[in-house]
Design a protein around this motif. Structure first.
Motif, mmCIF file in Angstrom:
data_model
loop_
_atom_site.group_PDB
_atom_site.id
_atom_site.type_symbol
_atom_site.label_atom_id
_atom_site.label_comp_id
_atom_site.label_asym_id
_atom_site.label_seq_id
_atom_site.Cartn_x
_atom_site.Cartn_y
_atom_site.Cartn_z
ATOM 1 N N TYR A 279 -51.487 17.740 -21.993
ATOM 2 C CA TYR A 279 -52.642 16.875 -22.232
ATOM 3 C C TYR A 279 -53.519 16.881 -20.986
ATOM 4 O O TYR A 279 -53.020 16.932 -19.858
ATOM 5 C CB TYR A 279 -52.195 15.445 -22.526
ATOM 6 N N TYR A 286 -55.559 8.481 -22.914
ATOM 7 C CA TYR A 286 -54.162 8.381 -22.468
ATOM 8 C C TYR A 286 -54.039 8.255 -20.956
ATOM 9 O O TYR A 286 -52.936 8.314 -20.423
ATOM 10 C CB TYR A 286 -53.387 9.615 -22.931
ATOM 11 N N MET A 290 -50.539 8.025 -18.700
ATOM 12 C CA MET A 290 -50.085 9.172 -17.907
ATOM 13 C C MET A 290 -50.010 8.805 -16.433
ATOM 14 O O MET A 290 -49.145 9.285 -15.715
ATOM 15 C CB MET A 290 -51.005 10.367 -18.153
ATOM 16 N N VAL A 297 -48.006 15.326 -19.629
ATOM 17 C CA VAL A 297 -47.316 15.218 -20.906
ATOM 18 C C VAL A 297 -47.621 16.466 -21.719
ATOM 19 O O VAL A 297 -48.769 16.883 -21.835
ATOM 20 C CB VAL A 297 -47.784 13.968 -21.671
ATOM 21 N N VAL A 298 -46.549 17.045 -22.262
ATOM 22 C CA VAL A 298 -46.714 18.278 -23.027
ATOM 23 C C VAL A 298 -47.411 17.990 -24.340
ATOM 24 O O VAL A 298 -47.119 17.020 -25.026
ATOM 25 C CB VAL A 298 -45.348 18.934 -23.299
ATOM 26 N N LYS A 299 -48.382 18.854 -24.663
ATOM 27 C CA LYS A 299 -49.130 18.672 -25.897
ATOM 28 C C LYS A 299 -48.632 19.647 -26.960
ATOM 29 O O LYS A 299 -48.636 19.341 -28.145
ATOM 30 C CB LYS A 299 -50.596 18.950 -25.604
ATOM 31 N N ASN A 300 -48.221 20.821 -26.522
ATOM 32 C CA ASN A 300 -47.884 21.836 -27.519
ATOM 33 C C ASN A 300 -46.891 22.859 -26.974
ATOM 34 O O ASN A 300 -47.050 23.346 -25.855
ATOM 35 C CB ASN A 300 -49.179 22.553 -27.937
ATOM 36 N N TYR A 301 -45.879 23.154 -27.771
ATOM 37 C CA TYR A 301 -45.020 24.324 -27.544
ATOM 38 C C TYR A 301 -45.289 25.252 -28.712
ATOM 39 O O TYR A 301 -45.174 24.831 -29.857
ATOM 40 C CB TYR A 301 -43.546 23.957 -27.582
ATOM 41 N N MET A 332 -43.622 23.171 -32.724
ATOM 42 C CA MET A 332 -42.721 22.084 -33.041
ATOM 43 C C MET A 332 -43.328 21.354 -34.241
ATOM 44 O O MET A 332 -44.538 21.162 -34.299
ATOM 45 C CB MET A 332 -42.638 21.123 -31.870
ATOM 46 N N ASN A 333 -42.510 20.933 -35.178
ATOM 47 C CA ASN A 333 -42.952 20.295 -36.412
ATOM 48 C C ASN A 333 -43.623 21.273 -37.382
ATOM 49 O O ASN A 333 -44.054 20.883 -38.451
ATOM 50 C CB ASN A 333 -43.910 19.128 -36.158
ATOM 51 N N PRO B 124 -49.877 9.519 -25.188
ATOM 52 C CA PRO B 124 -50.111 10.748 -25.940
ATOM 53 C C PRO B 124 -48.866 11.125 -26.736
ATOM 54 O O PRO B 124 -47.754 10.781 -26.339
ATOM 55 C CB PRO B 124 -50.398 11.783 -24.851
ATOM 56 N N LEU B 125 -49.059 11.810 -27.824
ATOM 57 C CA LEU B 125 -47.923 12.200 -28.664
ATOM 58 C C LEU B 125 -47.293 13.476 -28.130
ATOM 59 O O LEU B 125 -47.973 14.495 -27.992
ATOM 60 C CB LEU B 125 -48.394 12.462 -30.095
ATOM 61 N N VAL B 126 -45.997 13.422 -27.847
ATOM 62 C CA VAL B 126 -45.308 14.649 -27.458
ATOM 63 C C VAL B 126 -45.157 15.520 -28.713
ATOM 64 O O VAL B 126 -45.245 15.008 -29.822
ATOM 65 C CB VAL B 126 -43.926 14.353 -26.829
ATOM 66 N N PRO B 127 -44.945 16.841 -28.528
ATOM 67 C CA PRO B 127 -44.939 17.734 -29.700
ATOM 68 C C PRO B 127 -44.008 17.285 -30.826
ATOM 69 O O PRO B 127 -44.354 17.408 -31.994
ATOM 70 C CB PRO B 127 -44.494 19.072 -29.117
ATOM 71 N N SER B 128 -42.833 16.730 -30.478
ATOM 72 C CA SER B 128 -41.895 16.395 -31.552
ATOM 73 C C SER B 128 -42.422 15.264 -32.442
ATOM 74 O O SER B 128 -41.968 15.089 -33.557
ATOM 75 C CB SER B 128 -40.534 16.016 -30.979
ATOM 76 N N LEU B 129 -43.376 14.482 -31.934
ATOM 77 C CA LEU B 129 -43.895 13.371 -32.742
ATOM 78 C C LEU B 129 -45.165 13.735 -33.502
ATOM 79 O O LEU B 129 -45.675 12.931 -34.269
ATOM 80 C CB LEU B 129 -44.196 12.163 -31.845
#
Lengths: 555, 393
Positions: A279, A286, A290, A297-301, A332-333, B124-129
């Motif tokens: 992010y 945020y 933070m 904070v990780v936003k995307n893998y 993820m997801n 912020p939303l982490v990827p798993s969420l």
């Protein structure tokens, strides 16, 4: 089987409490439902002949009776409940943190939780949910579900199918809601039946005797939801077979193509690129959070992949011919699905080098450069020739360098800590200079080198960890869960209501039964009786209760 | 939280407080034969206004954060509190019982107070969420638990009225224990508000899972972190250390809060006993004279009948679907999952005992109280003591 003949002429199976046809209590069985001690009849299962209440001689009977008891079922549930709770006191073996000093369960529990941890481990609670006794417990609950349901459903179904509009006086008068109206007018009776029909009651009529019935299907709700649960348990069993369920893991580097495990070598995966996004620190939304957390904070893998399938038969040793199946991003997801397999983004590794660039400098003057060359660490070439005539030969390559017993060697074939022995040939010279170079190391073994090598640049790549799954049991679970929900709703939000309108010697007998919500059925009857001279039913249980309360206050 | 969002949040809380007073007023009027009186009606209207204010809070925060505000502990527990109010509004509309408001609205207030223990910023939303299942799963579970909370409320009222207080028995003991637990909760709310007003702060650095972490206390540290190092000058020296087996996020701070809650709660309880000169439950009993037991029993059953299927859907089925998508397995024996299963088993047993073995009335009421205890255990203890995949914030 002994048949019990009722005075209405119907033959009932042994153990019947209320005649299936006319409802007359069968004398010798009244103790089974406790009817002998109360004014009202126990209507829970229509007084039908339940196996568990009828036979108790052989071992089979005894087992059947044990499992058909709701009490025993609840006891099993409570035991499972307590056992499950115990399993959460300390983490299960699979949740031992990855950074624990020692992840061996035999050490971890004692080290972390002391004597209690040791006992926990020794009792096998660290793998409680896959222990034989926990599985047996769940299986017993499953057996109880099946037997409880069969013991009740079959006779109940029979009784409701066979029931006749004409009921015996002793059945009607011992219903909770009952009234008698002598000298009634037939018009009134007709009107009541008509009203009930308008309230969507189904009307059954036989020789002037009437039964109005509504929502019988809600009686099947509990059995339907139990079927759903049994399907779920069966799916859980099937999941133990490799045919239905595959669970594997693959690490694949950026740019690498490899076979996907557990697919019989039929599928290949290529990792085109791995993305790790954070992010934006300045994101207004945020920012506060933070700053408090003090970290990004990780936003995307995400892994961009291409999936290939092997085309035709392959002879061992021959490179297979590949055909592209799909090209997509795994996040993820957002797992990737293809041909029954699923790939999940599960992890990544950052610490691998992909290329390194070296410069050739004068040994006595760091500023003076004679050119650069770049080594691809996954597939280095033997020699590199520079434009100005320099030639560099790789003498030895250690992708994951370590010094073991004084000998340089490599720990793995992955370029995590690359180191080289180079031979540098200056222009127009056959005499090489030897250099050893790695991260934080730069050794001139002779001490007489005129040229010095130095790392000027490098690039890293990610390795992406993907879970490989094939789970054919998923649809079964979904079906089980859906059936369960349907059953719960069907049984819970509708009520089975019946109103009997019988005539006996010129008197109108009105009785009613529902499996729940007595308030609702009373309202229905009130509405049906509106504008008629027929007496409203009396709630005989409430009458009893009031009497009890009155005597209690008098005391 | 930015100004307007926080304003709607606080207005809602204030309205609930005022509504509680109006509901309290209804029991004074013992002679009135009507089920419902004016004070109760006003209380209900104010509760609805508070609820609307919280809906506005919810929408504004959703817009501001870009995702539904159900993604961390503050947001989840807040939403649970709002759900209790929603469940109360629904059941009040069906049954019109004022006493329900007197117990249900404070229950919601306590949950909102508990939420304030957690950091309130939008995270912020982490990827798993990052999934729509987050909304579906959390919102359904919250509403289900809100409705089950009503069965707890009616269960408590039932027991307060039905348990014979003229002599000591096991039943009076256990009921009094529940009363004491409620005082502990009051102690918790009081200590949170008190030290917030005093703006107290202390912080420590300590080692957790081989990593150095910092924790900020808002209450004087009776229990400090294990081998913690004080980071502020002149801060109070902890009297004891938090046991190492408390593994949840910020466990030392939460454990310290528990200690303060117990201290204040116990003091309040003892004062109450001194003033009342009898068991708290015995003191309350006469106020409940005009309440019909079978009505309470009906509401208890009705709320479980609605709450149980919803909980199954949100807490097990939606949860499993999402876990399958995000974590590649729909069931993993994570502590939170196990306790959701335990909750489900428990209410399944409740329904079997009631429908098939005739456990009505008092037995049902006891079960409803225990069931809600399990739900609270899953929200409080599992997050405080047990680390797991659900230990956000």
């Amino acid at each position: 089987m002994n048949k019990l003949k009722c005075e209405c002429g119907h033959f009932n199976p042994e153990g019947t409490i209320l005649c299936e046809s006319c409802g007359k209590p069968i004398e010798e069985n009244q103790h089974l439902d406790g009817n002998d001690k109360s004014k009202l009849l126990n209507m829970r299962y229509e007084g039908s002949a339940r196996r568990s209440l009828t036979y108790n001689r052989t071992i089979v009977d005894k087992i059947w009776n044990f499992f058909s008891s709701v009490r025993n079922g609840v006891i099993l549930i409570v035991i499972a409940l307590i056992a499950s709770g115990i399993g959460t006191i300390f983490p299960q073996a699979m949740y031992i943190p990855a950074n624990a000093p020692n992840r061996d369960p035999s050490v971890y529990y004692e080290e972390t939780y002391g004597i209690l941890g040791k006992i926990y481990y020794q009792l096998g609670f660290h793998e409680l949910y896959s222990s034989w006794w926990y599985m047996i417990l769940i299986a017993l609950i499953g057996v109880s579900l099946v037997i409880c349901s069969l013991d009740r459903f079959i006779p109940l179904y029979r009784a409701l199918k066979i029931q006749k509009p004409k009921r015996h006086y002793s059945f009607l008068s011992r219903q909770r809601l009952f009234s008698e109206t002598p000298d009634f007018s037939p018009e009134d009776k007709k009107k009541v039946v008509e009203n009930l029909k308008n309230m969507r009651y189904k009307i059954f009529e036989q020789d002037g005797q009437v039964l109005a019935e509504k929502n019988r299907f809600s009686r099947w709700g509990p059995y339907v939801n139990h079927i759903g649960l049994i399907i779920i348990l069966i799916a859980a069993l099937l999941r133990m077979t490799p045919f239905m369920f595959i669970d594997d893991y693959v690490w694949v580097r950026e740019g690498e193509r490899k076979v996907i495990p557990s697919t019989d070598g039929q599928y290949y995966i290529e990792n085109k690129k791995f993305h790790l996004e954070y992010y934006d620190e300045d994101d207004e939304r945020y920012k506060e959070a933070m700053e408090r957390m003090g970290q990004l904070v990780v936003k995307n893998y995400q892994t961009d992949v291409v999936i290939y399938k092997v085309k035709g038969e392959t002879i061992p040793g021959q490179e297979p011919e590949l055909e592209k199946v799909t090209e997509d991003a795994i996040r993820m997801n957002e797992p990737l699905k293809f041909d029954g397999y699923r790939l999940y983004q599960s992890g990544y590794q950052e610490n691998e080098f992909s290329t390194m660039t070296f410069g050739i400098f004068a040994a006595n003057d760091e500023e003076k450069s004679f050119g650069e060359f770049t080594v691809d660490l996954m597939s280095p070439e033997e020699t590199y020739e520079l434009e100005n005539g320099f030639k560099v030969e790789i003498s030895q390559y250690f992708p994951d360098y370590i010094l073991q017993d004084g000998e340089p060697t490599t720990q793995s074939k992955f370029p995590k800590n690359p180191a080289f022995v180079f031979r540098v040939y200056p222009p127009d010279s056959d005499e090489p200079e030897v250099s050893f170079i790695g991260i934080g190391r730069n050794i001139d073994p002779t001490g007489e080198n005129k040229y010095r090598l130095g790392i000027t640049d490098f690039s890293t790549h990610y390795a992406s960890g993907l879970t490989v799954r094939k789970d054919l049991t998923l649809p079964i679970f979904v079906v089980g869960a859906a059936i369960f929900m349907i059953g719960v709703i069907q049984g819970m939000y509708w009520q089975h209501r019946r109103v009997w309108i019988n005539e006996k010697e010129g008197t109108l007998l009105l009785a009613a039964h529902t499996n729940k919500n007595w308030f609702g059925i009373k309202r229905d009857i009130e509405k049906a009786l509106e504008g008629t001279e027929i007496n409203m039913v009396v709630d005989q249980e409430e009458e009893d209760l009031e009497k009890v309360e009155q005597t209690a206050t008098q005391e | 939280m930015s100004g307007s969002i926080a304003a709607f949040y606080v207005i809602g809380i204030v309205l609930y407080l005022i509504a509680t007073l109006f509901f309290g007023n209804t029991i004074r009027d013992k002679k009135s034969k009507e089920k419902q009186n004016k004070s109760g009606k006003i209380g209900f209207i104010i509760t609805v206004l508070g609820f609307i204010s919280h809906i506005v809070y919810f929408i504004l925060r959703w817009i501001a954060g870009g995702h539904a505000p159900v993604s961390n502990m503050f947001e989840f527990v807040t939403f649970l509190g709002i759900s209790v109010v929603l469940a109360f509004i629904i059941l009040y509309l069906i049954y019109r019982i004022d006493i329900l408001g007197l117990f249900a609205v404070p229950t919601a207030l306590v949950l909102l107070a508990y939420a304030s223990m957690f950091p309130t910023e939008i995270t912020p939303l982490v990827p798993s969420l990052q999934s729509h299942w987050l909304y579906l799963h959390v919102i359904t579970v919250s509403i289900a638990q809100g409705i089950l909370a009503i069965s707890f409320v009616t269960g408590i009222i039932y027991l307060l009225k039905a348990v014979d207080q003229s002599r000591r028995s096991k039943r009076t003991f256990w009921l009094e224990l529940v009363m004491y637990a409620i005082f502990l909760v009051i102690g918790f709310v009081f200590s949170t508000v008190l030290f917030k007003a005093l703006d107290y702060s202390a912080s420590f650095a300590y080692i957790e899972n081989n990593q150095s972490v910092e924790v900020e206390y808002h209450m004087p540290p009776i229990a400090g972190p294990k081998e913690g190092v004080a980071l502020q000058e002149n801060q109070m020296e902890p009297l004891i250390e938090t046991p190492g087996w408390m593994q949840g996020k910020d466990a030392p701070r939460k454990f310290n809060t528990v200690i303060w809650s117990v201290i204040f709660g116990t003091i309040f309880y003892l004062i109450a006993r001194l003033i009342m000169r009898k068991r708290v439950s015995a003191w309350i009993q006469p106020f409940l004279k005009h309440i019909k037991l079978d009505m309470l029993d009906e509401i208890t059953y009705r709320s479980v009948a609605i709450g149980f299927p919803l909980f199954t859907l949100g807490g097990l089925i939606f949860a499993a679907i999402w876990a399958q998508i995000a974590w590649d397995r729909f069931w993993g024996w994570d502590p939170k999952e196990v306790w959701a299963l335990i909750t489900w088993f428990f209410y399944a047993a409740f329904l079997h005992l009631r429908l098939s073995r005739g456990w009505h009335g008092e037995k049902s009421a006891w079960l409803a109280v225990i069931g809600f205890g399990i739900i609270m255990f899953n929200i409080i203890v599992v997050n405080l003591v047990l680390a797991g995949l659900h230990s956000y914030a």
